[in-house]
Each structure stands twice: as C-alpha cells, then as structure tokens.
Design a protein around this motif. Structure first.
Motif, PDB file in Angstrom:
ATOM      1  N   GLU A   1       0.863  -1.180   0.000  1.00 40.79           N
ATOM      2  CA  GLU A   1       0.000   0.000   0.000  1.00 40.79           C
ATOM      3  C   GLU A   1       0.896   1.225   0.000  1.00 40.79           C
TER       4      GLU A   1
ATOM      5  N   THR B   1       7.959 -11.493  12.844  1.00 42.36           N
ATOM      6  CA  THR B   1       6.774 -11.532  11.986  1.00 42.36           C
ATOM      7  C   THR B   1       6.545 -10.150  11.348  1.00 42.36           C
TER       8      THR B   1
ATOM      9  N   ALA C   1       7.163  -2.394   2.548  1.00 42.12           N
ATOM     10  CA  ALA C   1       7.353  -3.708   3.165  1.00 42.12           C
ATOM     11  C   ALA C   1       8.802  -4.141   2.984  1.00 42.12           C
TER      12      ALA C   1
ATOM     13  N   ARG D   1       3.514   2.590   2.868  1.00 48.27           N
ATOM     14  CA  ARG D   1       3.860   1.590   3.887  1.00 48.27           C
ATOM     15  C   ARG D   1       4.833   0.580   3.287  1.00 48.27           C
TER      16      ARG D   1
HETATM   17  N1  LIG Z   1      -1.283  -8.479   0.793  1.00 47.48           N
HETATM   18  C1  LIG Z   1      -0.833  -7.511   1.573  1.00 47.48           C
HETATM   19  N2  LIG Z   1      -1.396  -6.295   1.539  1.00 47.48           N
HETATM   20  C2  LIG Z   1      -0.935  -5.303   2.348  1.00 47.48           C
HETATM   21  N3  LIG Z   1       0.092  -5.447   3.197  1.00 47.48           N
HETATM   22  C3  LIG Z   1       0.690  -6.633   3.291  1.00 47.48           C
HETATM   23  C4  LIG Z   1       0.255  -7.739   2.488  1.00 47.48           C
HETATM   24  N4  LIG Z   1       1.031  -8.802   2.774  1.00 47.48           N
HETATM   25  C5  LIG Z   1       1.913  -8.397   3.712  1.00 47.48           C
HETATM   26  N5  LIG Z   1       1.713  -7.102   4.022  1.00 47.48           N
HETATM   27  C6  LIG Z   1       2.512  -6.287   4.970  1.00 47.48           C
HETATM   28  O1  LIG Z   1       3.873  -6.301   4.543  1.00 47.48           O
HETATM   29  C7  LIG Z   1       4.751  -6.462   5.626  1.00 47.48           C
HETATM   30  C8  LIG Z   1       5.671  -7.672   5.390  1.00 47.48           C
HETATM   31  O2  LIG Z   1       4.880  -8.812   5.368  1.00 47.48           O
HETATM   32  P1  LIG Z   1       5.456 -10.282   5.107  1.00 47.48           P
HETATM   33  O3  LIG Z   1       4.290 -11.185   4.890  1.00 47.48           O
HETATM   34  O4  LIG Z   1       6.486 -10.223   4.054  1.00 47.48           O
HETATM   35  O5  LIG Z   1       6.131 -10.615   6.513  1.00 47.48           O
HETATM   36  P2  LIG Z   1       6.814 -11.971   6.996  1.00 47.48           P
HETATM   37  O6  LIG Z   1       8.176 -11.598   7.476  1.00 47.48           O
HETATM   38  O7  LIG Z   1       6.737 -13.007   5.970  1.00 47.48           O
HETATM   39  O8  LIG Z   1       5.897 -12.323   8.235  1.00 47.48           O
HETATM   40  P3  LIG Z   1       5.484 -13.759   8.840  1.00 47.48           P
HETATM   41  O9  LIG Z   1       6.690 -14.368   9.440  1.00 47.48           O
HETATM   42  O10 LIG Z   1       4.486 -13.373   9.876  1.00 47.48           O
HETATM   43  O11 LIG Z   1       4.892 -14.549   7.725  1.00 47.48           O
HETATM   44  C9  LIG Z   1       3.890  -6.581   6.872  1.00 47.48           C
HETATM   45  O12 LIG Z   1       3.874  -5.322   7.490  1.00 47.48           O
HETATM   46  C10 LIG Z   1       2.502  -6.916   6.345  1.00 47.48           C
HETATM   47  O13 LIG Z   1       1.520  -6.306   7.148  1.00 47.48           O
END
Ligand SMILES: Nc1ncnc2c1ncn2[C@@H]1O[C@H](COP(=O)(O)OP(=O)(O)OP(=O)(O)O)[C@@H](O)[C@H]1O
Length: 569
Positions: free
Chosen positions: A336, A361, A341, A339
């Motif tokens: 988004e 996470t 990532a 924000r």
């Molecule tokens: N489809 C999406 N739409 C909007 N934001 C997202 C989406 N998927 C992930 N995010 C955001 O992007 C960021 C990174 O997410 P990601 O899933 O890569 O984390 P992760 O390290 O794999 O976490 P986990 O270990 O919990 O799976 C987080 O802040 C999450 O809220």
C-alpha cells in the motif's frame, strides 16, 4: 462473433419474423370475417377464413417452437463462453487483485451474475426484438388502415414512456443496490464457512448469526424496495391501456356512424390494442430481468476489464533453462502506498546455495518470495536470474522454473496421486511414487485406504499437517525446479514426522538454489547464508557461526528460541 452464432442467428431471425407476421395477420382475418362473411352471412367464406386462421396459428406455433429451441441453444453457448472467459481471466489476475477482494465476491460473479445473464441471453434478447417488431408492425397497420383512429390511440404511448422513464431510473438504481448487497452477503457467507472452525472454537456462533441476520435483512429490504418499484410498472401500463380503449370505442363509434370505418375494422383495432399493450407489459415485466442482468453484466465486465497488475512486457522472451543464480538489486516494495514492506534489499545468491530468511513476523520474508515469483513487481530495483531481469521474461517460463512450497500447503480435492501430479502434469505413476519415496511420504500414503488413489477433500482435511507437507514436498520435487522457495510450517509436529521432514528437505534442497523462510533451528543451521530481516531491511547476513559471533539480532533470535525450547522441556 463465433461461427455457431453466425449459423443460428439467421434461422432465429427468420422464425422471429414469421412468428410476428402471422400474429399480426390474425386481426386482419377477423376484420374480413366480420365485414365480408358474418354481416353478409356468407358461410362458405367464413369456413375459408377460419381454415386460413387455423393454418396461420399452426405456422405461428411452429415458428415459435423452433425459435425458442435455437435461442436456448445459442443462449447456453453464450453463457458457457462467458463463464469460460471469466474463469480464464480470473486465473491470470495478479495477487494485488485478490488482496482487495473477498473470495465470495469473486465467486458470486462466476455463478449468480452469470446465471442472471442466462435468462437474458436465452429468451430475453429475442423476446425484446419480437416485441419491438410487433410494436412497429401494429403502429404501421393502425396508421395505414385509419390514420385518424390509429394516431389518436398511438398518442398514449409516448405519454406512457415519458412517465415511466423516471420510474425506470429508480428501478435501475434499486436493482444495482440489490446486486451489491447480495455480493456482500455472499462474501460474508464464504468467509464464515471458511472460518467455521475458529467461530466454533471461540463460541461465536450466536454473534455470527446475529451479524448474518442483519446483512440478510438489509438484503431483503433492498430486494423488497426494488420489487415494489418494479410492480408499479404493470398498473401504469394497464391504466394507459384503458385510456387507449376508451379513445378507440368513443372515436370508433363516431367513425362507424359517419361510415368512415367498418365494424370489422373496429374489432380488428381492439385486437391490435390488446397486442399493442401485450409487448409493452412484457417489456415492463422483462424490465426487472433486464436490469438485474445489466447490473450483473456491469459487475462481470468490471472483472473482465481488470488487467493483471503484473503484466508481461511486449516481446518478452522465455527464460531458458536456468542455472539458479539469483540477484536482488536495491529492492523497494510497497503493498500500500506509504507503507514500505521492503526497503532496499541487496542479495547475491549463487546457484545451488540455500538461503534462510529469518526475522520477526511482518519483517518482509514472504514479500521477498512474492517478488521472486513475480506475484508482485517491485516499486524500485530489480531481480535477476542468471543475469536476466525477471520482468523481461515470460511469466510462465519464470514460474515454471521456480518451485514454491507454501506454509499453508494447499491440497486440492482429488486423489493423493493427482495432488502430487500437480507439480508436473505429464508425470508417470512410477515417477510419482519415486518422488513420494524420496520425501518419505510413500509409507504413509500406502497405509491410507486406497493408497495413492485415496480421495482427499478440498484442503486435505483428512491429512495431518506433517502429511500435507510431505505431499507438497513430493509435488515440488516432481516439478524439479532449479530455484525453490519454501515457507516452512511453524506448527509443531511429532518428532517422528519432524525427522521425516528433515530428511525430505535434504532431498528436496539438494543441488537447487533455495530460499527458505526458516523456523526450524536445524534448517537455519544448515543454510549456506542466513539473511536477517527487520522491518523490511536486511540487517545481517552470514552463516550460523558468523552471525552467532556477531551477537546481534540473529544471536538474540536463537537465544530466544533455545530459551523457549528449554522452557518447553
Ligand atoms: N497483501 C498484503 N497487503 C498489504 N500489506 C501486506 C500484504 N502482505 C503483507 N503485508 C505487509 O507487509 C509487511 C511484510 O509482510 P510479510 O508477509 O512479508 O512478513 P513476513 O516476514 O513473511 O511475516 P510472517 O513471518 O508473519 O509470515 C507486513 O507489514 C505486512 O503487514
């Protein structure tokens, strides 16, 4: 236009015209009968006219029967094509599309909305055409046979159209509202069914029912409103129809006295008025159907117009067989706006290396995987495989060389064999058993009632977490990709299965470039490189020993895990 439609359309149009002309002939025969045989008492002519009338009715019946048959055939083909196109299109849409739409709302477009178009395509469109042809025919006949009388009756039509235009707008909006409410209801229903176990575990059934009832009520009220508006259409036409009859008999009686028209013509005109209001009434009844269909079509075409956000560039070439060198260059990505990532990821991975991604996470581990598969495109930076930017190659050739094993191992309804074969559709039964043996899944599969032919339901409910994982490993091994992405399951499983999974992992990773969102200490330890992510940034990189020496984030994570394990013991 598709060939079958080209062949059938002329037949339908001819049948439609025959049906309309025969219908319009009947009042003329009535006029003949009254003026030239009933009043002068000519029995022979009356028999002849009745005979002609019967023949005309038979022709009309035949024409209508064939028209309905062919219209249904063509309508069903159109719906079949539409459903096919819609489904194929949805298969290609990018993750971003599904991020913002609940599964239920996608579902309802392929089922309910397409169904509501069915009526329109089977009978609606042709009925509409027949009605228009009939109306035009009647107007011409009325004006030709007596302009004064014809015109004074026809004058009521535009008045009615004027009044109803306002009503139509309201009805249209009301039906749009109904489809929107229905879509929301379906989306909610789908979510509730998917999450029924959580609902029951937290005993939220009552609250769920209350919430559903509210949505159901809103849907009902919206339908009632649309339906009531729709109902007012019929009476409006009837009143205008009655005005038409009044004019006919008042003026008609006068014209008979002045001998401008015959009694037969007055009766014929009265019959035509009956026909005249019939298509208009039907148009009114069909109007709701048409509006529902239009509102549905709008929502269907919204989907069809949706372009995949991840698109192939023009002239994209196939990615030839890869070695498996992967390079991330300055990757920045936002799901988004505002924000981020991922904030500037740089990583160089040699073919055959295994990379463990660790971090809290939400730190961005899965996001890196999503970009490598091109489920999303980065906002900045690029990913190179064997020196080629993945945005310059075809998506199919890229994804077919990357294997993905997700944490949520999706098992489709079908047999165990089908589920493994999903990795490579042309694999033989022997190859399937070979990979199952390699990942230590063969024994448990053989212990199932029908072995490899055991039917598993959607999501593989009859299988344990560990078993599902082993099946997804077998699936990935069968595909034999050069690059493998693996989101390790976090759920704890028994030691025996854990050992099997470790063994299976060794087989699966051997000789491939692999990226693992690692949760197990054993997996992390054995990785060639460990990448530590925090809030979308790469904080540390190195092997286990190097990072332990640094005593920073990784050290902290490992310490925490050990403490957790010790406490658990
Ligand atoms: N489809 C999406 N739409 C909007 N934001 C997202 C989406 N998927 C992930 N995010 C955001 O992007 C960021 C990174 O997410 P990601 O899933 O890569 O984390 P992760 O390290 O794999 O976490 P986990 O270990 O919990 O799976 C987080 O802040 C999450 O809220």
């Amino acid at each position: 236009m598709k060939p079958y439609k080209k062949q059938m359309l002329p037949i339908i149009i001819i049948m439609m015209l025959v049906g309309a002309i025969t219908k319009l002939t009947i009042p003329l025969l009535i006029r003949e009968a009254i003026d030239n045989s009933i009043i002068p008492k000519d029995k022979n002519l009356l028999f002849l006219i009745v005979g002609i009338m019967l023949t005309v009715y038979v022709i009309q019946w035949l024409a209508n029967t064939f028209r309905i048959k062919y219209t249904n055939m063509i309508g069903q083909r159109v719906i079949y094509d539409l459903r096919h196109d819609l489904f194929s299109h949805i298969q290609k849409l990018s993750f971003r599309f599904f991020d913002t739409r609940p599964a239920g709302s996608v579902l309802v477009r392929v089922t309910n909305y397409v169904n509501s178009l069915q009526d329109l395509f089977t009978n609606g469109v042709v009925n509409l055409l027949i009605d228009v042809v009939q109306l035009c025919g009647i107007i011409i006949i009325l004006l030709t046979f007596n302009f004064k009388l014809g015109a004074s009756i026809i004058v009521t039509v535009p008045i009615m159209f004027l009044i109803s235009t306002q009503l139509r707008k309201k009805i249209r909006r009301a039906w749009q509202d109904v489809t929107m409410k229905q879509s929301r209801l379906n989306a909610h229903l789908n979510e509730c069914i998917q999450g029924i176990k959580v609902t029951q575990a937290y005993t939220q059934e009552k609250e769920n029912i209350q919430f559903f009832n509210k949505m159901n009520m809103v849907n009902r009220l919206s339908w009632n409103r649309a339906s009531m508006l729709n109902q007012s259409f019929g009476p409006l036409i009837e009143i205008t129809g009655a005005v038409g009859y009044c004019i006919l008999f008042w003026l008609g009686a006068h014209l008979i006295q002045t001998e401008e028209i015959s009694v037969g013509l007055l009766v014929a005109f009265a019959t035509y008025i009956g026909y005249f209001w019939e298509p208009i009434t039907r148009l009114g009844q069909m109007y709701s159907q048409l509006l529902i269909a239009m509102a549905s079509a709008e929502r269907i075409f919204e989907f069809i117009d949706e372009e995949p956000t991840v698109a192939e560039i023009e002239g994209a070439k196939d990615l030839s067989s890869i070695q498996g060198n992967v390079k991330f260059e300055n990757l920045v990505f936002e799901y988004e706006p505002g924000r981020p990532a991922l904030k500037g990821i740089n990583l160089d991975v040699q073919a055959g290396q295994s990379i463990a991604l660790v971090g809290h996470t939400g730190s961005g581990k899965s996001t890196i995987m999503n970009l490598l598969c091109r489920f999303y495109d980065p906002n900045e930076g690029k990913i190179l495989i064997d020196g080629q930017d993945i945005r310059h190659v075809t998506i199919q050739s890229l994804r077919s060389q990357i294997g993905v094993v997700l944490q949520d191992t999706f098992i489709f309804s079908g047999t165990i064999r089908d589920n493994i074969r999903f990795g490579r559709l042309d694999a033989t039964n022997e190859e399937i058993e070979l990979v199952a043996k390699a990942v230590h899944a063969h024994d448990f599969i053989m212990s199932l009632p029908a072995g490899y032919d055991t039917e598993v339901q959607e999501r593989g409910n009859v299988l344990s977490m560990g078993q599902r994982q082993l099946i997804s490993f077998a699936r990935a091994l069968l595909a034999n990709p050069r690059v493998l992405i693996l989101d390790e399951a976090t759920a704890s499983i028994d030691t025996d299965t854990e050992l099997k999974i470790q063994e299976a992992l060794k087989t699966l990773l051997a000789g491939r470039t692999s990226f693992i969102v690692a949760h197990r200490l054993s997996t992390i330890r054995n990785a060639d490189k460990i990448v530590v992510l925090d809030h979308g940034r790469m904080m540390e990189i190195g092997n286990h020993d190097e990072l332990m020496k640094e005593q920073k984030i990784y050290f902290g994570l490992i310490q925490a895990q050990y403490k957790f394990l010790q406490d658990a013991v």
